[in-house]
Design a protein around this motif. Sequence first.
Motif, PDB file in Angstrom:
ATOM      1  N   THR A 174      -7.668  41.220  73.808  1.00  0.00           N
ATOM      2  CA  THR A 174      -8.664  40.373  74.474  1.00  0.00           C
ATOM      3  C   THR A 174      -9.711  39.814  73.523  1.00  0.00           C
ATOM      4  N   ASN A 175      -9.568  40.096  72.242  1.00  0.00           N
ATOM      5  CA  ASN A 175     -10.524  39.633  71.235  1.00  0.00           C
ATOM      6  C   ASN A 175      -9.740  38.997  70.089  1.00  0.00           C
ATOM      7  N   SER A 176     -10.207  37.850  69.609  1.00  0.00           N
ATOM      8  CA  SER A 176      -9.459  37.119  68.583  1.00  0.00           C
ATOM      9  C   SER A 176      -9.344  37.904  67.282  1.00  0.00           C
ATOM     10  N   VAL A 177     -10.384  38.669  66.940  1.00  0.00           N
ATOM     11  CA  VAL A 177     -10.366  39.433  65.688  1.00  0.00           C
ATOM     12  C   VAL A 177      -9.358  40.575  65.765  1.00  0.00           C
ATOM     13  N   LYS A 216      -6.864  40.943  67.895  1.00  0.00           N
ATOM     14  CA  LYS A 216      -5.499  40.451  68.097  1.00  0.00           C
ATOM     15  C   LYS A 216      -4.903  39.948  66.785  1.00  0.00           C
ATOM     16  N   SER A 217      -5.668  39.172  66.022  1.00  0.00           N
ATOM     17  CA  SER A 217      -5.147  38.650  64.757  1.00  0.00           C
ATOM     18  C   SER A 217      -4.895  39.782  63.758  1.00  0.00           C
TER      19      SER A 217
END
Length: 346
Positions: free
Chosen positions: A294-297, A299-300
Amino acid sequence: MGSQSYSQVLFLCLTVLIGLTQAQLQQGFYAKSCPKAEKIIQDFVDEHIRNAPSLAAALIRMHFHDCFVRGCDASVLLNSTSNQAERDAPPNLTLRGFSFIDSIKSLVEAECPGVVSCADIIALAARDSIVVTQKITHIYIYMLVSTITDMGLQGGPYWNVPTGRRDGTISNLVEARSSIPSPFHNLTTLQTLFANQGLDLKDLVLLSGAHTIGISHCTSFSNRLYNFTGKGDQDPDLDSEYAANLKSFKCKNINDNTTHVEMDPGSRKTFDLSYYRFVLKRRGLFQSDAALLTNSVTKSTIINLVYGSVENFFAEFGKSMEKMGQIKVKTGTQGEIRKHCALVNS
């Protein structure tokens, strides 16, 4: 008079310098005071984890839970006395390995009485147990996967464990309840709890990677299957096919508190990248696993790990473990060296 003042200043400077030196963890802290300590711990772990491999996951979880409350000071090992201790807090009721640590402590005490802390024993045993996880996997398992390297044939991740921790004398149930991350937490809460310990989102992802080994009780995630929002519904962030499988063959009702489920199905004894692959497929067992998407950091970070090498994961995981192992440590004259890990010295 000037000479006397100079001597006093020099003495004060030396005192401060010595204090700072004592306050730092260091590699080989027991090299002179108990030179066999780390070898005793390693040998005991190597011998017994081979017979009880599930203890590796239990020991790293114990280390994690210990460090998140008052720092890495073995306060999680203390028995309740006049107050309720950490080990009786809900997050710690399923902790295992207390007798394992006690056995190591007895061996080390026999070699060097009153020298090696319980906090250092936890930190070293957690590391050594993970290193040995791959060595106990039967060779035919490796034949079932596409690459031997990805299964970590070279052993589990290794990280430095500088020592010199001292044991705490306070253990409080309330603090454990409020400080330890839960499998039910969302990303915001997880980020806050990790930040409270000086850990960032990358550390959150990497330390969650320990879910690649071990098992969980249904009670830690069955709400996602049967009553996610209190309306008898299922968590939409959980893969429906995986959820159906869990309902049919594992957690057959929301009240099941005895069944054990692999956190990394088919690979729970092997420290590898498959946990992250399951998370990306929305098959992470816990709500806290799903929260990582749920968070771009976060997840990436997962994607980069999955498309990288297992050696890179091991190196990065080791960095976060070393960082975690130094949270609010007690050194120098702080705390004590407990004679028995479950009791403060009388």
